[in-house]
Design a protein around this motif. Structure first.
Motif, PDB file in Angstrom:
ATOM      1  N   VAL A 174       0.779  -1.168  -0.139  1.00 48.71           N
ATOM      2  CA  VAL A 174      -0.001  -0.013   0.133  1.00 48.71           C
ATOM      3  C   VAL A 174       0.745   1.046   0.100  1.00 48.71           C
ATOM      4  N   VAL A 175       0.706   2.234  -0.825  1.00 42.78           N
ATOM      5  CA  VAL A 175       1.374   3.585  -0.983  1.00 42.78           C
ATOM      6  C   VAL A 175       0.468   4.430  -0.372  1.00 42.78           C
ATOM      7  N   GLY A 176       0.925   5.054   0.705  1.00 41.32           N
ATOM      8  CA  GLY A 176       0.058   6.179   1.355  1.00 41.32           C
ATOM      9  C   GLY A 176      -0.616   5.821   2.650  1.00 41.32           C
ATOM     10  N   GLY A 177      -0.320   6.418   3.769  1.00 39.19           N
ATOM     11  CA  GLY A 177      -1.012   6.276   4.913  1.00 39.19           C
ATOM     12  C   GLY A 177      -1.918   7.144   5.290  1.00 39.19           C
ATOM     13  N   GLY A 178      -2.818   7.755   4.339  1.00 35.24           N
ATOM     14  CA  GLY A 178      -3.994   8.303   4.555  1.00 35.24           C
ATOM     15  C   GLY A 178      -5.056   7.561   5.071  1.00 35.24           C
ATOM     16  N   PRO A 179      -6.486   7.837   4.982  1.00 34.43           N
ATOM     17  CA  PRO A 179      -7.521   7.179   5.137  1.00 34.43           C
ATOM     18  C   PRO A 179      -7.630   5.714   4.110  1.00 34.43           C
ATOM     19  N   ALA A 180      -7.545   6.190   2.759  1.00 37.50           N
ATOM     20  CA  ALA A 180      -7.666   5.160   1.801  1.00 37.50           C
ATOM     21  C   ALA A 180      -6.711   4.101   2.114  1.00 37.50           C
ATOM     22  N   GLY A 181      -5.133   4.483   2.284  1.00 31.19           N
ATOM     23  CA  GLY A 181      -4.249   3.543   2.372  1.00 31.19           C
ATOM     24  C   GLY A 181      -4.309   2.625   3.822  1.00 31.19           C
ATOM     25  N   TYR A 209       3.943   1.915   2.838  1.00 25.33           N
ATOM     26  CA  TYR A 209       4.934   3.025   2.632  1.00 25.33           C
ATOM     27  C   TYR A 209       4.128   4.510   2.942  1.00 25.33           C
ATOM     28  N   GLU A 210       4.598   4.867   3.928  1.00 26.22           N
ATOM     29  CA  GLU A 210       4.111   6.570   4.088  1.00 26.22           C
ATOM     30  C   GLU A 210       5.319   7.450   3.913  1.00 26.22           C
ATOM     31  N   MET A 211       5.306   8.387   3.087  1.00 23.25           N
ATOM     32  CA  MET A 211       6.385   9.184   2.866  1.00 23.25           C
ATOM     33  C   MET A 211       6.731  10.355   3.935  1.00 23.25           C
ATOM     34  N   CYS A 271      -7.376  19.297   5.771  1.00 27.73           N
ATOM     35  CA  CYS A 271      -8.493  18.743   5.715  1.00 27.73           C
ATOM     36  C   CYS A 271      -9.369  19.636   6.743  1.00 27.73           C
ATOM     37  N   ALA A 272     -10.728  19.888   6.524  1.00 20.60           N
ATOM     38  CA  ALA A 272     -11.646  20.523   7.248  1.00 20.60           C
ATOM     39  C   ALA A 272     -11.933  19.472   8.748  1.00 20.60           C
ATOM     40  N   GLU A 273     -11.934  18.324   8.354  1.00 21.23           N
ATOM     41  CA  GLU A 273     -11.955  17.275   9.306  1.00 21.23           C
ATOM     42  C   GLU A 273     -13.312  16.932   9.647  1.00 21.23           C
ATOM     43  N   SER A 276      -1.862  27.233   7.425  1.00 16.52           N
ATOM     44  CA  SER A 276      -2.533  27.859   6.284  1.00 16.52           C
ATOM     45  C   SER A 276      -2.019  26.933   5.193  1.00 16.52           C
ATOM     46  N   PHE A 277      -2.958  26.666   4.325  1.00 13.50           N
ATOM     47  CA  PHE A 277      -2.632  25.687   3.127  1.00 13.50           C
ATOM     48  C   PHE A 277      -3.753  25.782   2.253  1.00 13.50           C
ATOM     49  N   GLY A 278      -3.560  25.029   0.906  1.00 13.96           N
ATOM     50  CA  GLY A 278      -4.869  24.728  -0.024  1.00 13.96           C
ATOM     51  C   GLY A 278      -4.395  23.518  -0.698  1.00 13.96           C
ATOM     52  N   GLY A 305     -16.103  16.694  -0.093  1.00 20.02           N
ATOM     53  CA  GLY A 305     -15.915  15.519   1.109  1.00 20.02           C
ATOM     54  C   GLY A 305     -15.126  14.347   0.474  1.00 20.02           C
ATOM     55  N   GLY A 306     -14.077  13.773   1.143  1.00 20.57           N
ATOM     56  CA  GLY A 306     -13.632  12.492   0.380  1.00 20.57           C
ATOM     57  C   GLY A 306     -13.189  11.504   1.274  1.00 20.57           C
ATOM     58  N   ILE A 307     -13.052  11.633   2.610  1.00 21.86           N
ATOM     59  CA  ILE A 307     -12.687  10.842   3.669  1.00 21.86           C
ATOM     60  C   ILE A 307     -13.495   9.553   3.538  1.00 21.86           C
ATOM     61  N   LEU A 355     -14.953   8.352   1.033  1.00 21.38           N
ATOM     62  CA  LEU A 355     -14.767   7.590  -0.220  1.00 21.38           C
ATOM     63  C   LEU A 355     -13.645   6.917  -0.301  1.00 21.38           C
ATOM     64  N   ALA A 356     -12.617   7.411   0.436  1.00 17.75           N
ATOM     65  CA  ALA A 356     -11.332   6.988   0.667  1.00 17.75           C
ATOM     66  C   ALA A 356     -11.353   5.727   1.228  1.00 17.75           C
ATOM     67  N   CYS A 357     -11.876   5.677   2.418  1.00 13.80           N
ATOM     68  CA  CYS A 357     -12.132   4.306   3.281  1.00 13.80           C
ATOM     69  C   CYS A 357     -12.867   3.397   2.421  1.00 13.80           C
TER      70      CYS A 357
HETATM   71  C1  FAD Z   1      -8.590  21.792   2.394  1.00 17.61           C
HETATM   72  C2  FAD Z   1      -9.435  20.529   2.443  1.00 17.61           C
HETATM   73  C3  FAD Z   1     -10.423  20.481   3.387  1.00 17.61           C
HETATM   74  C4  FAD Z   1     -10.989  19.198   3.105  1.00 17.61           C
HETATM   75  N1  FAD Z   1     -11.905  18.968   4.271  1.00 17.61           N
HETATM   76  C5  FAD Z   1     -12.736  17.618   4.219  1.00 17.61           C
HETATM   77  C6  FAD Z   1     -13.766  17.266   5.001  1.00 17.61           C
HETATM   78  O1  FAD Z   1     -13.831  18.123   5.771  1.00 17.61           O
HETATM   79  N2  FAD Z   1     -14.320  16.216   5.008  1.00 17.61           N
HETATM   80  C7  FAD Z   1     -13.881  15.082   4.086  1.00 17.61           C
HETATM   81  O2  FAD Z   1     -14.413  14.110   3.997  1.00 17.61           O
HETATM   82  N3  FAD Z   1     -12.870  15.702   3.046  1.00 17.61           N
HETATM   83  C8  FAD Z   1     -12.281  16.649   3.190  1.00 17.61           C
HETATM   84  N4  FAD Z   1     -11.316  17.046   2.169  1.00 17.61           N
HETATM   85  C9  FAD Z   1     -11.035  15.745   1.238  1.00 17.61           C
HETATM   86  C10 FAD Z   1      -9.925  14.789   2.072  1.00 17.61           C
HETATM   87  O3  FAD Z   1      -9.171  15.369   2.830  1.00 17.61           O
HETATM   88  C11 FAD Z   1      -9.540  13.800   1.219  1.00 17.61           C
HETATM   89  O4  FAD Z   1     -10.485  13.356   0.422  1.00 17.61           O
HETATM   90  C12 FAD Z   1      -8.868  12.648   1.958  1.00 17.61           C
HETATM   91  O5  FAD Z   1      -7.890  13.064   2.721  1.00 17.61           O
HETATM   92  C13 FAD Z   1      -8.335  11.742   0.975  1.00 17.61           C
HETATM   93  O6  FAD Z   1      -7.678  10.520   1.557  1.00 17.61           O
HETATM   94  P1  FAD Z   1      -6.510   9.740   0.764  1.00 17.61           P
HETATM   95  O7  FAD Z   1      -6.245   8.714   1.853  1.00 17.61           O
HETATM   96  O8  FAD Z   1      -6.980   9.084  -0.420  1.00 17.61           O
HETATM   97  O9  FAD Z   1      -5.404  10.725   0.613  1.00 17.61           O
HETATM   98  P2  FAD Z   1      -4.619  11.671   1.598  1.00 17.61           P
HETATM   99  O10 FAD Z   1      -5.150  11.905   2.840  1.00 17.61           O
HETATM  100  O11 FAD Z   1      -3.945  12.683   0.666  1.00 17.61           O
HETATM  101  O12 FAD Z   1      -3.389  10.762   2.006  1.00 17.61           O
HETATM  102  C14 FAD Z   1      -2.319  10.482   1.172  1.00 17.61           C
HETATM  103  C15 FAD Z   1      -1.094   9.854   1.875  1.00 17.61           C
HETATM  104  O13 FAD Z   1      -0.172   9.448   0.905  1.00 17.61           O
HETATM  105  C16 FAD Z   1       1.014   9.907   1.470  1.00 17.61           C
HETATM  106  N5  FAD Z   1       2.015   9.850   0.081  1.00 17.61           N
HETATM  107  C17 FAD Z   1       1.972  10.823  -0.858  1.00 17.61           C
HETATM  108  N6  FAD Z   1       2.720  10.573  -1.762  1.00 17.61           N
HETATM  109  C18 FAD Z   1       3.445   9.555  -1.303  1.00 17.61           C
HETATM  110  C19 FAD Z   1       4.521   8.904  -1.916  1.00 17.61           C
HETATM  111  N7  FAD Z   1       4.962   9.323  -3.293  1.00 17.61           N
HETATM  112  N8  FAD Z   1       5.102   7.806  -1.100  1.00 17.61           N
HETATM  113  C20 FAD Z   1       4.511   7.414  -0.101  1.00 17.61           C
HETATM  114  N9  FAD Z   1       3.637   8.192   0.746  1.00 17.61           N
HETATM  115  C21 FAD Z   1       2.940   9.175  -0.065  1.00 17.61           C
HETATM  116  C22 FAD Z   1       0.780  11.220   2.043  1.00 17.61           C
HETATM  117  O14 FAD Z   1       1.758  11.585   2.810  1.00 17.61           O
HETATM  118  C23 FAD Z   1      -0.601  10.926   2.818  1.00 17.61           C
HETATM  119  O15 FAD Z   1       0.004  10.713   4.015  1.00 17.61           O
HETATM  120  C24 FAD Z   1     -10.590  18.085   2.091  1.00 17.61           C
HETATM  121  C25 FAD Z   1      -9.623  18.220   1.291  1.00 17.61           C
HETATM  122  C26 FAD Z   1      -8.969  19.604   1.277  1.00 17.61           C
HETATM  123  C27 FAD Z   1      -7.813  20.172   0.657  1.00 17.61           C
END
Ligand code: FAD
Length: 357
Positions: free
Chosen positions: A8-15, A32-34, A43-45, A230-232, A264-266, A268-270
């Motif tokens: 699994v590449v990435g330790g966010g909700p999907a990973g 693997y998490e970077m 995220c707005a959480e 602060s981020f985008g 919102g994508g948390i 859908l990621a899970c």
């Molecule tokens: C400003 C903002 C506000 C948001 N608010 C909400 C909200 O309130 N509710 C909601 O449901 N969704 C929200 N979202 C969307 C939500 O954050 C994403 O949909 C969600 O985080 C997706 O999860 P993910 O696991 O796919 O990706 P991510 O959460 O992005 O996780 C990806 C992981 O992979 C790691 N990674 C990246 N590249 C590499 C690499 N090359 N090698 C190893 N690891 C790597 C990263 O460090 C990260 O830990 C928001 C998004 C933004 C930008």
């Protein structure tokens, strides 16, 4: 004996959800998490379990959202108590999930970024790879489709702010404005901290989001509050034509999975992380997209139509609809039951759009 090796590449909700599901199904899993799990989250959480599949998060819950305050032409209040919506601390939640995955045997390697070259190598070492590296995914860099995300994303900016948010106790605030299709938010995590941001689903050339956010901060009386971060970020709102590349399956943002209505994508990621692991276990990888669409297709289709309706009919119509819902003191419950209502609603929305044309 394990069923084989999954990476699994990435330790966010999907990973994390993918790794846990794959471990449950007896695979030997390496993640693997970077960076470090739970760090650098943008995220707005707000955790909206929009399909009533996931339930309350196992850790990190700050409160269940009781009401949503909506700023339009006036200020409206919508009852959210029947909705599965929690404000969470993602860092705490993801750290918990990382530890849970480790207890289930997942090998987690932090501070381990995967480059496109690494991905080529890993493809040979592991039977399957779930790419949950978010936007812009490592797979998109290797296979050359980064532009797909840029062309199909909402654009957001956010501050994490410290100040007095006690008036929003157990409530979140969202605001719509006439000059863009999108919204701003104040999502408090407690009486002193809130995520304050804005996002547009269809970016208008020349719009400077940072200036818009500054204006909103002023309008909401938060000018004297302290900005902690602060981020985008981009929120990908369309699924690429292909979501399986050789032995790699995309999940979460990497797979274009944030809501085309509110970004919102948390959830859908899970869901996509779990589905990717399930189709691998059941030897049905070629059916991954269909399997995913079975679960989320109605929601995505309905939300996309609602967005188009909003974009074409504009602020006045949407404001009138929100006013109506707030009078009924109810959340538009059909949004939480897309499978039941989407077909009728989509027909209605199309008819309304046509009636205007
Ligand atoms: C400003 C903002 C506000 C948001 N608010 C909400 C909200 O309130 N509710 C909601 O449901 N969704 C929200 N979202 C969307 C939500 O954050 C994403 O949909 C969600 O985080 C997706 O999860 P993910 O696991 O796919 O990706 P991510 O959460 O992005 O996780 C990806 C992981 O992979 C790691 N990674 C990246 N590249 C590499 C690499 N090359 N090698 C190893 N690891 C790597 C990263 O460090 C990260 O830990 C928001 C998004 C933004 C930008």
């Amino acid at each position: 004996m394990t069923k084989g090796k999954v990476c699994v590449v990435g330790g966010g909700p999907a990973g994390l959800f993918a790794a846990i599901e794959a471990a449950k199904r007896d695979f030997s899993v390496t993640l693997y998490e970077m960076g470090e799990i739970g760090e650098n989250i943008k995220c707005a959480e707000g955790f909206l379990d929009s399909l009533n599949i996931l339930g309350e998060p196992e850790a990190g819950v700050r409160f269940k959202v009781r009401e949503m305050v909506v700023r339009g032409k006036e200020t409206y209040t919508i009852d959210m108590s029947p909705i599965n919506l929690w404000m969470i601390d993602r860092k705490e939640w993801q750290k918990y999930l990382g530890e849970k995955a480790q207890r289930m045997g997942v090998e987690i390697s932090e501070n381990h970024p995967i480059s496109p070259d690494d991905l080529e190598r890993i493809k040979r070492e592991f039977r399957w790879i779930i790419d949950a590296s978010g936007i812009f995914s490592v797979t998109s860099k290797l296979y050359g489709f980064k532009h797909f995300y840029t062309a199909n994303s909402g654009v957001t900016v956010q501050y994490v702010m410290e100040g007095d948010f006690s008036c929003l106790k157990e409530r979140i605030l969202a605001g719509i404005e006439p000059h863009y299709t999108g919204y701003y938010w104040i999502f408090p995590k407690g009486p002193q901290i809130a995520n304050v941001g804005m996002g547009v689903l269809r970016y208008k050339k020349g719009m400077v989001l940072r200036n818009e956010l500054e204006r909103i901060v002023e309008k909401e009386g938060l000018k004297s509050y302290r900005i902690l971060r602060s981020f985008g970020g981009l929120c990908p709102i369309a699924i690429p034509g292909r979501i399986v590349y050789d032995n790699i399956l995309l999940a979460g943002d990497a797979c274009g999975l944030t809501s085309p209505l509110h970004c919102g994508g948390i959830d859908l990621a899970c869901i996509s992380g779990m589905t990717a692991a399930a189709v691998i276990a059941e030897d049905r990888v070629s059916g991954y997209k269909d399997e995913l669409w079975k679960v989320i297709g109605d929601k995505i289709t309905l939300e996309r139509e609602l967005f188009e309706f909003w974009d074409s009919r504009g602020y006045d119509t949407v404001d009138a609809l929100i006013r109506r819902f707030s009078r009924k003191k109810k959340f538009p419950y059909f949004l939480m039951n897309p499978t039941k209502y989407s077909r009728q609603l989509i027909l209605l929305l199309k008819a309304l759009k046509l009636s205007r044309a």
